[in-house]
Write a protein that holds these residues in place. Structure first.
Motif, PDB file in Angstrom:
ATOM      1  N   VAL A  57       0.846  -1.180   0.000  1.00 54.38           N
ATOM      2  CA  VAL A  57       0.000   0.000   0.000  1.00 54.38           C
ATOM      3  C   VAL A  57       0.887   1.237   0.000  1.00 54.38           C
ATOM      4  N   ALA A  58       0.447   2.270  -0.706  1.00 51.38           N
ATOM      5  CA  ALA A  58       1.109   3.579  -0.684  1.00 51.38           C
ATOM      6  C   ALA A  58       0.203   4.542   0.071  1.00 51.38           C
ATOM      7  N   TRP A  59       0.775   5.218   1.053  1.00 52.13           N
ATOM      8  CA  TRP A  59       0.041   6.195   1.860  1.00 52.13           C
ATOM      9  C   TRP A  59       0.643   7.576   1.634  1.00 52.13           C
ATOM     10  N   GLN A  60      -0.195   8.574   1.757  1.00 56.92           N
ATOM     11  CA  GLN A  60       0.247   9.965   1.664  1.00 56.92           C
ATOM     12  C   GLN A  60      -0.274  10.718   2.874  1.00 56.92           C
ATOM     13  N   VAL A  61       0.592  11.497   3.513  1.00 59.40           N
ATOM     14  CA  VAL A  61       0.172  12.323   4.645  1.00 59.40           C
ATOM     15  C   VAL A  61       0.563  13.770   4.382  1.00 59.40           C
ATOM     16  N   ALA A  62      -0.221  14.678   4.962  1.00 61.82           N
ATOM     17  CA  ALA A  62       0.077  16.109   4.853  1.00 61.82           C
ATOM     18  C   ALA A  62      -0.416  16.810   6.113  1.00 61.82           C
ATOM     19  N   LEU A  63       0.246  17.904   6.463  1.00 60.24           N
ATOM     20  CA  LEU A  63      -0.105  18.706   7.639  1.00 60.24           C
ATOM     21  C   LEU A  63      -0.586  20.087   7.236  1.00 60.24           C
ATOM     22  N   ALA A  64      -1.457  20.631   8.063  1.00 63.02           N
ATOM     23  CA  ALA A  64      -1.839  22.040   7.997  1.00 63.02           C
ATOM     24  C   ALA A  64      -1.871  22.537   9.439  1.00 63.02           C
ATOM     25  N   ALA A  65      -1.380  23.741   9.667  1.00 66.08           N
ATOM     26  CA  ALA A  65      -1.341  24.275  11.032  1.00 66.08           C
ATOM     27  C   ALA A  65      -1.718  25.755  11.038  1.00 66.08           C
ATOM     28  N   ILE A  66      -2.466  26.134  12.060  1.00 68.34           N
ATOM     29  CA  ILE A  66      -2.851  27.532  12.267  1.00 68.34           C
ATOM     30  C   ILE A  66      -2.615  27.869  13.732  1.00 68.34           C
ATOM     31  N   THR A  67      -1.982  29.016  13.980  1.00 67.72           N
ATOM     32  CA  THR A  67      -1.802  29.504  15.345  1.00 67.72           C
ATOM     33  C   THR A  67      -3.002  30.376  15.684  1.00 67.72           C
ATOM     34  N   PRO A  68      -3.868  29.929  16.610  1.00 70.67           N
ATOM     35  CA  PRO A  68      -5.071  30.701  16.947  1.00 70.67           C
ATOM     36  C   PRO A  68      -4.725  32.100  17.462  1.00 70.67           C
ATOM     37  N   SER A  69      -5.533  33.059  17.090  1.00 70.80           N
ATOM     38  CA  SER A  69      -5.416  34.464  17.497  1.00 70.80           C
ATOM     39  C   SER A  69      -4.180  35.159  16.944  1.00 70.80           C
TER      40      SER A  69
END
Length: 167
Positions: free
Chosen positions: A76-88
């Protein structure tokens, strides 16, 4: 020290289409839950807070098993990705935020043992400026179009584990 985050199938979120099916299988001694990724491109999302994160890459372990295949060379081939937001602090619209560039990892079954638990480790280097206290999202996609993804049937994800430095 190393901090760990344990993301379960029950915590996943999905868009309105192209998502893995939630499964609950009654084993001999206990119940096994998971997300059944079929041979089409499907994606699930988890929200988490990188508590104590101090910098460096994040290791993502995708824990899964093949529902029906017992061919050792299948994988199996998996793909991961991140997104980040600093609140305020960040002014990015949370509903239009994009993921950082994804990373891919592959794993073959390696044996003919039925429903053997496997781990695919992917080192996340595209971190979207993640920091402790952020609201962060992880996407996990099966890539059946990848030449290394030749598993027939479902790949069932039982958990996703994230680890990173907190010192």
């Amino acid at each position: 020290m190393t901090a760990e985050q344990y993301l379960t199938p029950e915590e996943a979120a999905f868009k309105s289409n192209a998502f893995p099916r939630y499964v609950k299988n009654s084993g001999t001694a206990f119940v096994v839950t998971g997300l059944a990724y079929s041979e089409t491109t499907e994606i699930a999302f988890w929200k988490f807070s990188p508590a104590g994160y101090t910098g460096g890459n994040i290791t993502c372990d995708v824990v899964w098993y093949a529902d029906t295949s017992v061919t050792a060379a299948h994988g199996v081939a998996w793909q991961v990705a991140l997104a980040a937001i600093t609140p305020s602090v960040d002014t990015q619209n949370v509903e239009t935020k994009a993921f950082a560039t994804s990373q891919t990892g592959t794993t073959d079954l390696g044996s003919t043992d039925a429903q053997k638990l496997m781990v695919t480790t992917i080192v996340i280097t595209n971190l979207d400026s993640i920091a402790a206290g952020d609201e962060a999202w992880l996407s996990l996609t099966r890539l059946p179009g990848n030449a290394a993804d030749d598993l027939t049937g479902d790949a069932i994800v039982t958990s996703v584990r994230l680890s990173y430095s907190d010192t």
